[in-house]
Scaffold this motif. Sequence first.
Motif, PDB file in Angstrom:
ATOM      1  N   PRO A  98       9.903  23.562 -25.306  1.00  0.00           N
ATOM      2  CA  PRO A  98       8.869  22.834 -26.046  1.00  0.00           C
ATOM      3  C   PRO A  98       7.841  23.814 -26.606  1.00  0.00           C
ATOM      4  O   PRO A  98       7.467  24.782 -25.942  1.00  0.00           O
ATOM      5  N   VAL A  99       7.400  23.559 -27.821  1.00  0.00           N
ATOM      6  CA  VAL A  99       6.439  24.443 -28.477  1.00  0.00           C
ATOM      7  C   VAL A  99       5.131  23.685 -28.670  1.00  0.00           C
ATOM      8  O   VAL A  99       5.123  22.563 -29.181  1.00  0.00           O
ATOM      9  N   TYR A 100       4.050  24.310 -28.262  1.00  0.00           N
ATOM     10  CA  TYR A 100       2.728  23.704 -28.353  1.00  0.00           C
ATOM     11  C   TYR A 100       1.874  24.440 -29.372  1.00  0.00           C
ATOM     12  O   TYR A 100       2.080  25.631 -29.638  1.00  0.00           O
ATOM     13  N   LYS A 101       0.926  23.709 -29.950  1.00  0.00           N
ATOM     14  CA  LYS A 101       0.004  24.307 -30.905  1.00  0.00           C
ATOM     15  C   LYS A 101      -0.704  25.495 -30.256  1.00  0.00           C
ATOM     16  O   LYS A 101      -1.239  25.401 -29.158  1.00  0.00           O
ATOM     17  N   GLY A 102      -0.674  26.614 -30.943  1.00  0.00           N
ATOM     18  CA  GLY A 102      -1.288  27.820 -30.407  1.00  0.00           C
ATOM     19  C   GLY A 102      -0.308  28.735 -29.711  1.00  0.00           C
ATOM     20  O   GLY A 102      -0.636  29.880 -29.413  1.00  0.00           O
ATOM     21  N   ASP A 103       0.913  28.228 -29.424  1.00  0.00           N
ATOM     22  CA  ASP A 103       1.911  29.117 -28.832  1.00  0.00           C
ATOM     23  C   ASP A 103       2.194  30.257 -29.799  1.00  0.00           C
ATOM     24  O   ASP A 103       2.395  30.051 -30.988  1.00  0.00           O
ATOM     25  N   GLY A 104       2.237  31.424 -29.289  1.00  0.00           N
ATOM     26  CA  GLY A 104       2.511  32.585 -30.130  1.00  0.00           C
ATOM     27  C   GLY A 104       2.336  33.841 -29.327  1.00  0.00           C
ATOM     28  O   GLY A 104       2.058  33.813 -28.140  1.00  0.00           O
ATOM     29  N   MET A 169      11.493  15.575 -28.871  1.00  0.00           N
ATOM     30  CA  MET A 169      11.280  16.351 -27.656  1.00  0.00           C
ATOM     31  C   MET A 169      10.774  15.459 -26.523  1.00  0.00           C
ATOM     32  O   MET A 169      11.202  15.585 -25.372  1.00  0.00           O
ATOM     33  N   LEU A 170       9.889  14.520 -26.854  1.00  0.00           N
ATOM     34  CA  LEU A 170       9.361  13.620 -25.832  1.00  0.00           C
ATOM     35  C   LEU A 170      10.407  12.613 -25.371  1.00  0.00           C
ATOM     36  O   LEU A 170      10.372  12.152 -24.227  1.00  0.00           O
ATOM     37  N   PRO A 174      10.447  12.916 -21.338  1.00  0.00           N
ATOM     38  CA  PRO A 174       9.252  12.064 -21.378  1.00  0.00           C
ATOM     39  C   PRO A 174       8.150  12.504 -20.422  1.00  0.00           C
ATOM     40  O   PRO A 174       7.011  12.050 -20.550  1.00  0.00           O
ATOM     41  N   GLN A 175       8.461  13.384 -19.475  1.00  0.00           N
ATOM     42  CA  GLN A 175       7.442  13.846 -18.532  1.00  0.00           C
ATOM     43  C   GLN A 175       6.577  14.963 -19.109  1.00  0.00           C
ATOM     44  O   GLN A 175       5.596  15.373 -18.491  1.00  0.00           O
ATOM     45  N   LEU A 176       6.936  15.456 -20.299  1.00  0.00           N
ATOM     46  CA  LEU A 176       6.155  16.531 -20.910  1.00  0.00           C
ATOM     47  C   LEU A 176       4.753  16.062 -21.273  1.00  0.00           C
ATOM     48  O   LEU A 176       4.533  14.893 -21.607  1.00  0.00           O
ATOM     49  N   ASN A 177       3.825  16.992 -21.265  1.00  0.00           N
ATOM     50  CA  ASN A 177       2.473  16.735 -21.748  1.00  0.00           C
ATOM     51  C   ASN A 177       2.529  16.630 -23.274  1.00  0.00           C
ATOM     52  O   ASN A 177       2.889  17.593 -23.947  1.00  0.00           O
ATOM     53  N   PRO A 178       2.178  15.474 -23.857  1.00  0.00           N
ATOM     54  CA  PRO A 178       2.284  15.329 -25.319  1.00  0.00           C
ATOM     55  C   PRO A 178       1.149  15.999 -26.083  1.00  0.00           C
ATOM     56  O   PRO A 178       1.262  16.217 -27.293  1.00  0.00           O
ATOM     57  N   ASP A 179       0.060  16.328 -25.393  1.00  0.00           N
ATOM     58  CA  ASP A 179      -1.113  16.888 -26.064  1.00  0.00           C
ATOM     59  C   ASP A 179      -0.787  18.248 -26.677  1.00  0.00           C
ATOM     60  O   ASP A 179      -0.340  19.167 -25.981  1.00  0.00           O
ATOM     61  N   LYS A 180      -0.975  18.375 -27.982  1.00  0.00           N
ATOM     62  CA  LYS A 180      -0.753  19.603 -28.750  1.00  0.00           C
ATOM     63  C   LYS A 180       0.724  19.998 -28.849  1.00  0.00           C
ATOM     64  O   LYS A 180       1.044  21.099 -29.294  1.00  0.00           O
ATOM     65  N   LEU A 181       1.632  19.112 -28.430  1.00  0.00           N
ATOM     66  CA  LEU A 181       3.057  19.399 -28.572  1.00  0.00           C
ATOM     67  C   LEU A 181       3.437  19.328 -30.046  1.00  0.00           C
ATOM     68  O   LEU A 181       3.104  18.364 -30.741  1.00  0.00           O
ATOM     69  N   VAL A 182       4.136  20.335 -30.536  1.00  0.00           N
ATOM     70  CA  VAL A 182       4.534  20.413 -31.940  1.00  0.00           C
ATOM     71  C   VAL A 182       5.995  20.008 -32.116  1.00  0.00           C
ATOM     72  O   VAL A 182       6.369  19.296 -33.042  1.00  0.00           O
ATOM     73  N   ALA A 305      11.925  26.336 -20.649  1.00  0.00           N
ATOM     74  CA  ALA A 305      11.281  27.629 -20.849  1.00  0.00           C
ATOM     75  C   ALA A 305      10.037  27.395 -21.697  1.00  0.00           C
ATOM     76  O   ALA A 305      10.124  26.815 -22.783  1.00  0.00           O
ATOM     77  N   PHE A 306       8.892  27.817 -21.204  1.00  0.00           N
ATOM     78  CA  PHE A 306       7.625  27.636 -21.908  1.00  0.00           C
ATOM     79  C   PHE A 306       7.018  29.001 -22.214  1.00  0.00           C
ATOM     80  O   PHE A 306       7.017  29.894 -21.363  1.00  0.00           O
ATOM     81  N   TRP A 307       6.508  29.133 -23.427  1.00  0.00           N
ATOM     82  CA  TRP A 307       5.857  30.379 -23.816  1.00  0.00           C
ATOM     83  C   TRP A 307       4.364  30.233 -23.538  1.00  0.00           C
ATOM     84  O   TRP A 307       3.647  29.547 -24.256  1.00  0.00           O
ATOM     85  N   ILE A 308       3.899  30.852 -22.462  1.00  0.00           N
ATOM     86  CA  ILE A 308       2.499  30.740 -22.061  1.00  0.00           C
ATOM     87  C   ILE A 308       1.967  32.136 -21.750  1.00  0.00           C
ATOM     88  O   ILE A 308       2.540  32.860 -20.934  1.00  0.00           O
TER      89      ILE A 308
END
Length: 579
Positions: A98-104, A169-170, A174-182, A305-308
């Motif tokens: 999952p990719v979130y806003k600001g991931d980079g 993706m959700l 469905p257990q993912l945090n939807p906030d800022k999810l792209v 896998a999350f990019w954090i």
Amino acid sequence: MTQRNRILSEPDVLIVGGGIVGSAIFRECARNGLSVQLVESRDFGWDVSAGSTEMAHGGFRYLMALADWPLVFESLTERELLSVNAPHLVRHLNFYMPVYKGDGTTFDFCIPRVPCMPITVGGYFGAGMWMMQAGMILYKVFAALGLIMKGFPPNKDKIGYKKFKKAQMLKIAPQLNPDKLVGGFRFTDCKIEDVERLVIENILSAERYARDTGIAAEAANHAVAEKFETAPDGRVTKVGIRDALTGEVFSCRPKIVVNSTGVLIDRTLEKAGIGEGRELIRKVSGSHIVSPRFLKSPDLTEAYAFWIDKKILFLISKGRDRLLIGTTERDVEVGDGINHNRNFKADIDEITAKTKSRFPEYARDPEKDMYYTRVRPLLRQPGKTDPKAVSRRDLIQWSGKSPNTVSVSGKLGPARHLAEVATKGILAKLKPGAKYATTHKDRYPGGEIEGCMDDCSARLRAAWPDIDPVTLENVARRYGARHAGVLELAKEPRDLDKIVSQPDSQPLCALLFSFKTEHCATLSDAMARTGTHKLFGQGLDGAAKAADYLGEKLGWDAARIKSEIDGYKNFIAERCDTV
């Protein structure tokens, strides 16, 4: 030691350190007709190998440094070779990223003799998706090219990727945090069920090569290389090897010495009196949580896998009821009297916070959670202050003070390739002009199955209809083509009792099989061979049962049984030490 192992007096090669790298070099040497002795101070694969994230992966994050692209290519190639040659231990997982806003991250355009040109990507909406998709394309191309170059047709289902929008993706998770999810992606990488098993398969494979060719290849665990003698030119001429269990001491006069002692590489060189005057290895710890499976999906090939914070956080299915979550990176000291594999509370808290930021309902379970940390030997790179920025490139360093000593270290997944490169250098010194025999198409002993693992499991159910299907599946997934050796030891119902009452537990007869065929000397060795120490409770609730069973089968007296139980408790206590 004469009853457990044999130490060669004058081998071509002495390998000090029996983890994944040392055992892979042992295999390559035996394949190429070199007499070889492997020694490990404790049990094979007990340290860094046992405490890894158990991934044979390409290293997606390493694409962020141009200089590491060859490492990614090599890792992806070896990942696929492992899945072909050891299908019982290595399987593809469907990784969702999952990719979130600001991931980079910062892409590092470092080229030799060219100034670094770091470019920060992902600081605004959507940039993370572009960056990740570019990485997915490279991942796919590298994996396909690597297989073609090794003579295997690429399987597009195993090396491709798929892109998802936020809603998709959700729906998948469905257990993912939807906030800022792209949005997100699905790609494949490989998991090794237990790295210690791959270490043992390396050793068994080497011993088979030795039998076929008539050369000598001996592996000794609980064997400490502690006294090195050198010639005036620095060449190591003699090594004293002490059996840590009996106290016996033996002499070994090798032509070449391989130092594959992981985080202890520098200390081993100093002990031999041939230190480089500078450290070759940077010691970086990685912590993990083994948690009850909280994902609602029943798909055991599902992983995340999350990019954090410029690093990948993994959530990987481990067996039927567990998740492996990690990892962190911290510089640590390695010294006498210090458990370098101790857990750090701050690291466990970091993993917890990152996991909860992506799966809000996640919570630690103090009754079941297990924590473990292992220190990884990374190539020391002056100027790199952040452990996350350190390259995972291989180390093959011939000593400047001892012309017959080489230090070798590297990543888990491409260990076979690293061993091949190192052994080619050894062969060139010992047998100039000799043709190299590669192992990249050789199946491991347990990997010699017909068809896929599902076919293997089906044949087991047909051949042993009276045995619990779950037990048969567990045996097949751990021993592969060697399953019959385990099941043939089941002479009475008790032999098939589980070591502990958990779904992934092996039967008691697997412990006996370990002693008979897999270089076990202690209860702790056997519990590790069967993976019992990585189940919830870490096998402590089954230690007495296992020791009593082995005592009956192997003729241990009451004192030996008690000693083995106490030894296993100490083994687990050291593994779980937390500060």
